[in-house]
Design a protein around this motif. Structure first.
Motif, short mmCIF file in Angstrom:
data_model
loop_
_atom_site.label_atom_id
_atom_site.label_comp_id
_atom_site.label_asym_id
_atom_site.label_seq_id
_atom_site.Cartn_x
_atom_site.Cartn_y
_atom_site.Cartn_z
N TRP A 9 -3.54 58.21 -0.53
CA TRP A 9 -2.86 59.51 -0.50
C TRP A 9 -1.98 59.70 -1.73
CZ3 TRP A 9 2.40 60.87 1.35
CH2 TRP A 9 2.56 62.24 1.48
N ILE A 10 -1.23 58.69 -2.11
CA ILE A 10 -0.38 58.80 -3.31
C ILE A 10 -1.25 58.95 -4.54
CG2 ILE A 10 1.21 57.50 -4.79
CD1 ILE A 10 2.49 56.43 -2.21
N GLY A 11 -2.37 58.24 -4.58
CA GLY A 11 -3.29 58.40 -5.71
C GLY A 11 -3.83 59.82 -5.80
N LEU A 12 -4.15 60.42 -4.66
CA LEU A 12 -4.63 61.81 -4.67
C LEU A 12 -3.54 62.78 -5.07
CD1 LEU A 12 -6.88 61.89 -1.48
CD2 LEU A 12 -7.63 62.04 -3.85
N LEU A 13 -2.29 62.48 -4.71
CA LEU A 13 -1.19 63.35 -5.12
C LEU A 13 -0.97 63.31 -6.63
CD1 LEU A 13 1.54 62.78 -2.36
CD2 LEU A 13 0.35 64.91 -2.88
N GLN A 14 -1.18 62.15 -7.25
CA GLN A 14 -0.93 62.01 -8.68
C GLN A 14 -2.08 62.52 -9.53
OE1 GLN A 14 0.17 57.94 -9.28
NE2 GLN A 14 2.23 58.26 -8.46
N THR A 15 -3.28 62.56 -8.99
CA THR A 15 -4.42 63.09 -9.74
C THR A 15 -4.63 64.54 -9.33
OG1 THR A 15 -6.02 62.40 -8.07
CG2 THR A 15 -5.53 60.84 -9.85
N SER A 16 -5.48 65.20 -10.04
CA SER A 16 -5.73 66.61 -9.71
C SER A 16 -7.16 66.81 -9.20
CB SER A 16 -5.47 67.49 -10.94
OG SER A 16 -6.33 67.10 -12.00
N SER B 211 -1.98 71.60 -2.58
CA SER B 211 -1.69 72.17 -1.26
C SER B 211 -2.52 71.50 -0.18
CB SER B 211 -1.95 73.68 -1.27
OG SER B 211 -3.31 73.93 -1.58
N TYR B 212 -3.75 71.07 -0.52
CA TYR B 212 -4.58 70.36 0.45
C TYR B 212 -4.12 68.91 0.61
CZ TYR B 212 -7.88 74.25 0.04
OH TYR B 212 -8.46 75.48 0.04
N THR B 213 -3.71 68.32 -0.50
CA THR B 213 -3.31 66.91 -0.47
C THR B 213 -2.10 66.69 0.42
OG1 THR B 213 -4.12 66.74 -2.74
CG2 THR B 213 -2.80 64.93 -1.93
N TRP B 214 -1.17 67.62 0.44
CA TRP B 214 0.01 67.46 1.29
C TRP B 214 -0.32 67.55 2.77
CZ3 TRP B 214 4.29 65.27 -0.03
CH2 TRP B 214 4.70 65.28 -1.37
#
Length: 99
Positions: free
Chosen positions: A28-35, A40-43
């Protein structure tokens, strides 16, 4: 002969759960840091995970109820235990009712 059930080691279960939680958090943190996925979906991914786990849990309960095992041998053991208990109580002078 009665079955003996082993109790799983709680520390093994805790380690499994914590490892899974750490892996999911890292992804999840990796997805938040990449694009790769919009922010909005990642959260919302933790919410989706919780809802998915709830649906999975309900599915497993439903499958368990549909496949509920019958245990004729265990029923015989229970009947034997009941007869033994009634005999024991009768010897002690307790009224156990009609047979």
């Amino acid at each position: 002969m009665r079955r003996k059930y082993s109790i799983p080691d709680p520390m093994k279960q805790i380690v499994k759960i914590l490892t899974l939680l750490l892996a999911v958090t890292a992804v999840w943190i990796g997805l938040l840091q990449t694009s790769t996925i919009p922010e909005s979906y990642t959260w919302l991914l933790p919410l989706y995970l919780i809802v998915s786990l709830g649906c999975y849990g309900l599915l497993m309960v439903g499958i368990g109820l549909m496949n509920f095992p019958t245990c004729p041998q265990e029923a015989l053991f229970l009947q034997q235990d009941i007869v033994e208990a009634k005999d024991f109580l009768k010897k002690k002078g307790v009224d156990v009712g009609a047979d």
